[in-house]
Design a protein around this motif. Sequence first.
Motif, short mmCIF file in Angstrom:
data_model
loop_
_atom_site.label_atom_id
_atom_site.label_comp_id
_atom_site.label_asym_id
_atom_site.label_seq_id
_atom_site.Cartn_x
_atom_site.Cartn_y
_atom_site.Cartn_z
N PRO A 1 6.02 33.83 1.23
CA PRO A 1 5.80 32.45 1.64
C PRO A 1 6.03 31.48 0.45
CG PRO A 1 3.70 33.56 1.33
CD PRO A 1 4.78 34.57 1.07
N PHE A 2 6.70 30.37 0.72
CA PHE A 2 6.92 29.32 -0.27
C PHE A 2 6.41 28.01 0.32
CE2 PHE A 2 10.23 32.35 -1.50
CZ PHE A 2 10.09 32.37 -2.88
N THR A 3 5.75 27.20 -0.49
CA THR A 3 5.33 25.87 -0.06
C THR A 3 6.29 24.87 -0.68
OG1 THR A 3 3.03 26.56 0.07
CG2 THR A 3 3.44 24.20 -0.03
N ILE A 4 6.87 24.04 0.16
CA ILE A 4 7.83 23.03 -0.32
C ILE A 4 7.38 21.66 0.14
CG2 ILE A 4 9.80 24.61 -0.45
CD1 ILE A 4 10.75 23.48 2.21
N THR A 5 7.78 20.65 -0.60
CA THR A 5 7.49 19.26 -0.25
C THR A 5 8.77 18.62 0.24
OG1 THR A 5 5.80 19.17 -1.97
CG2 THR A 5 6.60 17.08 -1.13
N LEU B 1 0.85 -1.18 0.00
CA LEU B 1 0.00 0.00 0.00
C LEU B 1 0.89 1.23 0.00
CD1 LEU B 1 -2.68 -1.02 2.63
CD2 LEU B 1 -2.95 -0.90 0.17
N PRO B 2 0.54 2.20 -0.82
CA PRO B 2 1.38 3.40 -0.84
C PRO B 2 1.23 4.17 0.47
CG PRO B 2 -0.55 3.70 -2.24
CD PRO B 2 -0.56 2.28 -1.76
N LEU B 3 2.33 4.52 1.05
CA LEU B 3 2.33 5.31 2.28
C LEU B 3 2.80 6.71 1.95
CD1 LEU B 3 3.99 2.73 4.68
CD2 LEU B 3 1.57 3.24 4.45
N THR B 4 2.24 7.66 2.64
CA THR B 4 2.66 9.03 2.43
C THR B 4 4.02 9.22 3.06
OG1 THR B 4 0.37 9.73 2.52
CG2 THR B 4 2.02 11.44 2.75
N VAL B 5 4.99 9.52 2.26
CA VAL B 5 6.35 9.68 2.76
C VAL B 5 6.81 11.13 2.67
CG1 VAL B 5 7.04 7.31 2.28
CG2 VAL B 5 7.35 9.06 0.53
N THR B 6 5.92 11.99 2.18
CA THR B 6 6.27 13.40 2.07
C THR B 6 5.24 14.25 2.80
OG1 THR B 6 5.05 13.66 0.00
CG2 THR B 6 7.38 13.09 -0.19
N TRP B 7 5.60 15.45 3.07
CA TRP B 7 4.68 16.41 3.65
C TRP B 7 5.01 17.79 3.12
CZ3 TRP B 7 6.09 19.27 8.50
CH2 TRP B 7 7.42 19.11 8.82
N GLU B 8 3.99 18.61 3.06
CA GLU B 8 4.16 19.97 2.55
C GLU B 8 4.24 20.93 3.72
OE1 GLU B 8 1.09 21.05 -0.18
OE2 GLU B 8 2.04 20.01 -1.83
N ILE B 9 5.16 21.88 3.64
CA ILE B 9 5.24 22.92 4.65
C ILE B 9 5.35 24.26 3.93
CG2 ILE B 9 6.29 21.47 6.43
CD1 ILE B 9 8.96 22.75 5.80
N THR B 10 4.80 25.26 4.58
CA THR B 10 4.92 26.62 4.05
C THR B 10 5.96 27.36 4.87
OG1 THR B 10 2.63 26.60 3.34
CG2 THR B 10 3.68 28.75 3.54
N VAL B 11 6.91 27.92 4.16
CA VAL B 11 8.03 28.61 4.79
C VAL B 11 8.00 30.06 4.30
CG1 VAL B 11 10.54 28.67 5.00
CG2 VAL B 11 9.36 26.48 4.80
N THR B 12 8.18 30.99 5.21
CA THR B 12 8.26 32.40 4.83
C THR B 12 9.72 32.80 4.76
OG1 THR B 12 6.17 32.83 5.94
CG2 THR B 12 7.53 34.74 5.40
#
Length: 140
Positions: free
Chosen positions: A103-107, A80-91
């Motif tokens: 602000p930038f959103t990065i994975t 089963l595919p597991l979420t291995v990434t997350w998105e964060i917003t950095v200023t």
Amino acid sequence: MDELHKDLNRVKLKPYIELKDDNGRSDEEFANECWENHKAQNDSVIVDVCQGQYKSTLICPYYSKVLVTFDPFMYLSLPLPLTVTWEITVTVFYGDGTTLPIPFTITMLKDGSCKDPLEALSAKCYLRSDETLLLVEQYS
């Protein structure tokens, strides 16, 4: 499915078939022969619709002999595919004061290091080689 295949199998007297090596033949030719051998013993609508074959390669580390087989399958176990990434917003605040904070959103990988957001931000901010990013995390 296995029991249904047994009940629907059109082959009543299964012939003995000796397994052969690929002997340098092309994968397509050898795969076709293996499939025909399988169909000689297993011929049902289940085989027609639900079965396939996969290539297996075994290399002897001592003699460097390569053994290739094509094996039938009806089921494939897939993880089963597991979420291995997350998105964060950095200023990003520019130190020279000429640009407003952006602000930038990065994975990122969940098990990544502090170096990962710096690299991602460097690419998004078009950071020059003579510029430096300082990463700060703010709590409450």
